[in-house]
Design an enzyme around this catalytic site. Structure first.
Site, PDB file in Angstrom:
ATOM      1  N   SER A   7       0.797  -1.224   0.000  1.00 20.70           N
ATOM      2  CA  SER A   7       0.000   0.000   0.000  1.00 20.70           C
ATOM      3  C   SER A   7       0.830   1.274   0.000  1.00 20.70           C
ATOM      4  CB  SER A   7      -0.951   0.038   1.189  1.00 20.70           C
ATOM      5  OG  SER A   7      -0.212   0.202   2.379  1.00 20.70           O
ATOM      6  N   TYR A  14      -3.456   0.642  -2.778  1.00 21.51           N
ATOM      7  CA  TYR A  14      -4.543   1.177  -1.963  1.00 21.51           C
ATOM      8  C   TYR A  14      -3.954   2.030  -0.850  1.00 21.51           C
ATOM      9  CZ  TYR A  14      -3.220  -2.628   1.143  1.00 21.51           C
ATOM     10  OH  TYR A  14      -2.502  -3.469   1.949  1.00 21.51           O
TER      11      TYR A  14
END
Length: 127
Positions: free
Chosen positions: A25, A58
């Site tokens: 991420s 993300y």
């Protein structure tokens, strides 16, 4: 029909850390996330201005006011602390919404503080 449109952007963020051993991420200062309405776990595209690398991942919330922009996991191989990146978030809109939706664009300084908020981009603009 739906179209995929840019809805949020953090322009010229400075990478503060690259953590290869993290699960994955990008960690972003929560104040920056709020400014452009990006939420935790939302998919983003990252463009590295220094080497041209593009990736998708993300978002994880970072400490408010910290200025943190940390690429984690495998993505850490594509950046170095100090690199300038553009973080882009897209959304699906209907044909009726295409010309009504206005993106939120935050232009950042070297410390990842917002210096300007934009609602649109004009061709030929250099920031």
């Amino acid at each position: 029909m739906f179209r995929t449109m840019m809805r949020a952007k953090l322009h010229r963020a400075t990478v503060t850390e690259a953590n290869l051993n993290y699960v994955g991420s990008i960690t972003i200062d929560e104040d920056l996330m709020d400014a452009v309405n990006i939420v935790e776990n939302e998919k983003v595209q990252i463009v590295n201005n220094n080497n041209g690398a593009r990736l998708e991942t993300y978002v994880i919330k970072g400490e408010r006011g910290s200025g943190v922009v940390c690429l984690n996991g495998a993505a850490a191989r594509l950046v170095q602390p100090g690199d300038k990146v553009i973080i882009i978030c897209y959304g699906l809109v209907t044909e009726e919404e295409v010309h009504k939706q206005e993106p939120k664009i935050a232009v950042l300084d070297d410390n990842n503080q917002i210096i300007e908020m934009l609602g649109a981009e004009k061709a030929g603009t250099i920031l």
